[in-house]
Design an enzyme around this catalytic site. Structure first.
Site, PDB file in Angstrom:
ATOM      1  N   GLU A  48     -11.293   0.031  -3.593  1.00 36.82           N
ATOM      2  CA  GLU A  48     -10.187   0.509  -1.695  1.00 36.82           C
ATOM      3  C   GLU A  48      -9.757   1.184  -3.007  1.00 36.82           C
ATOM      4  O   GLU A  48      -8.966   1.553  -3.696  1.00 36.82           O
ATOM      5  CB  GLU A  48      -9.762  -0.899  -1.390  1.00 36.82           C
ATOM      6  CG  GLU A  48      -9.047  -1.390  -1.994  1.00 36.82           C
ATOM      7  CD  GLU A  48      -8.592  -2.849  -1.154  1.00 36.82           C
ATOM      8  OE1 GLU A  48      -9.543  -3.257  -0.499  1.00 36.82           O
ATOM      9  OE2 GLU A  48      -7.680  -3.647  -1.490  1.00 36.82           O
ATOM     10  N   ASP A  97       0.809  -0.934   0.615  1.00 32.94           N
ATOM     11  CA  ASP A  97      -0.144  -0.106   0.320  1.00 32.94           C
ATOM     12  C   ASP A  97       0.776   1.158  -0.017  1.00 32.94           C
ATOM     13  O   ASP A  97       0.851   2.334   0.730  1.00 32.94           O
ATOM     14  CB  ASP A  97      -1.319  -0.133   1.123  1.00 32.94           C
ATOM     15  CG  ASP A  97      -1.440  -0.754   1.293  1.00 32.94           C
ATOM     16  OD1 ASP A  97      -2.227  -1.839   0.742  1.00 32.94           O
ATOM     17  OD2 ASP A  97      -1.936  -1.902   2.860  1.00 32.94           O
TER      18      ASP A  97
END
Ligand code: FUB
Length: 326
Positions: free
Chosen positions: A224, A15
Site C-alpha cells: 500500500e 499517512d
C-alpha cells in the site's frame, strides 16, 4: 537511527502527503482517532472521519493546523473510513484525493476541490469513476500531465479486483499466494483532475533481473502507500511492504513505469503501518512518514515525522543522518 519528534502532538496524524504550494510546505495526513474497534487484518480500527491540513514555513519550525477541511458527513457517497489522502494543484485550484468505503463497503477514491491549499475542500458527489481500493497519490509532471496512483492489499481490497471486477471476499485470502505480486494502479487524470482519462494500468515493479516482483517476496512486493516523485529526470515509485514494514522504492523512465526495485528508504518503525511521501523544500529533500510513538505503540494512533534524505551518485536514496559528515 536517531529518534525524531512528531510535527504535532495535539492530534494523532498519519499517512502524510507533503507538497510545496506558494513557497510553503503543506502536509495532508490522515486524522487518526480513538476507537474501541479491536485491531484486525481488515484495518477496521482505522476509523477516521475527517481531515486536517498542516503547513509550515520551515522544516522544524512552527506548524499551523488549518483545522477540519473535509468531513465524512459532507460526502454523500461515503459510509466510513477516511483513509490516506493526497493533494494536488492545477490551473489555480487545489484537489484533495481521499479513499473511503462507499455505502456498500467497497473502497473508492473521491476528490474534493478548493481554492486554497489549506482548504476547505468541497467533495464531488460521487467517487472518481473507475477508481477502487485505497491510498491515492497524485503526481503532476513538468508538462502538466497529472496521474493518480492507488491501491492497497488486505483491508485495502486490491485483491478483490484481481479479475478486473470487484469480487467480495471474506478476507481469508488477503493477497496473491503465488506467481507475480498484485500491483499498485495508475491512471492519467483529466485536466480538471476529477476523472480518469486513461485506462487503469498496473504499476509493474521489476527485480534486478527484469522479472516482476513475486507474491511470495514480502520484503519487496507492493502492499500500500504508493508515492511518485521525480528526481534528476527519473521517476521514483515508493511504497510500503505492509506486513514486513519497510518503505521501499523503484525507479523508472516514465510515470507509467515499469519501475525497477532500487532498495529500502526506511526500516520498520513503532506500530504496524508504514506510509510516507517525499518532497523537495527549499533545496533539500525530505521523507514524511509516521510511527505510533506518540500513543506508545497503539497501531491506529500515529504521529507524522520528517527526516531529510539525500541521493548518492547513482540516484539511490539515503537518510541524511546515516551519511558521514563532511
Ligand atoms: O491510515 C489508514 C491506512 O493505514 C492507510 O490507508 C494505509 O496506507 C495505512 O497507513
Amino acid at each position: 537511527m536517531a529518534d525524531k519528534k512528531p510535527i504535532v502532538t495535539h492530534v494523532f496524524t498519519a499517512d502524510p502527503s507533503a507538497h510545496v504550494f506558494n513557497g510553503k510546505l503543506y502536509i495532508y495526513p490522515s486524522h487518526d482517532r480513538e476507537t474501541d474497534i479491536k485491531d484486525n487484518d481488515n484495518g477496521d480500527q482505522y476509523d477516521m472521519n475527517d481531515y486536517h491540513v498542516f503547513s509550515m514555513e520551515e522544516v522544524g519550525g512552527p506548524v499551523t493546523d488549518h483545522g477540519v477541511v473535509l468531513k465524512q458527513e459532507d460526502i454523500p457517497w461515503v459510509q466510513k473510513q477516511l483513509w490516506a489522502p493526497d493533494a494536488a494543484s492545477k490551473n489555480g485550484k487545489y484537489y484533495l484525493f481521499f479513499p473511503a468505503r462507499d455505502k456498500e463497503g467497497v473502497f473508492r477514491v473521491g476528490v474534493a476541490v478548493g481554492d486554497k491549499p489549506e482548504g476547505p475542500f468541497k467533495p464531488e458527489l460521487e467517487p472518481i469513476k473507475g477508481s477502487f481500493s485505497i491510498d491515492p497519490a497524485s503526481f503532476v509532471d513538468d508538462d502538466g500531465a497529472a496521474y493518480l496512483y492507488f491501491g492497497g492489499i488486505w483491508g485495502g481490497q486490491l485483491q478483490c479486483w484481481a479479475s478486473g471486477a470487484y469480487i467480495k471476499d471474506d478476507y481469508s485470502t488477503m493477497e496473491a499466494q503465488e506467481g507475480n505480486a498484485l500491483t499498485a494502479k495508475v491512471a492519467k487524470l483529466s485536466d480538471d483532475m476529477t476523472s480518469f482519462v486513461s485506462e487503469v494500468k498496473d504499476v509493474v515493479l521489476l527485480d534486478e533481473a527484469g522479472e516482476p516482483i513475486k507474491a511470495a517476496d514480502h520484503d519487496r512486493r507492493f502492499f500500500e502507500a504508493a508515492w511518485l516523485h521525480k528526481y534528476n529526470g527519473k521517476y521514483y515509485f515508493s511504497y510500503s511492504t505492509g506486513d514486513t514494514h519497510f518503505l521501499c522504492y523503484a525507479i523508472g523512465d516514465n510515470p507509467f513505469g515499469p519501475f525497477t526495485y532500487a532498495g529500502r528508504i526506511l526500516e520498520p518503525v513503532i506500530g504496524w503501518t508504514t506510509h510516507h511521501s517525499i518532497a523537495e523544500f527549499k533545496g533539500k529533500w525530505y521523507l514524511f512518514y509516521h510511527d505510533s510513538s506518540l500513543s506508545k505503540g497503539v497501531n491506529h494512533l500515529r504521529c507524522v515525522k520528517i527526516r531529510e534524505i539525500v541521493y548518492d551518485e547513482q540516484g539511490k536514496i539515503k537518510l541524511a543522518e546515516d551519511q558521514p559528515k563532511v
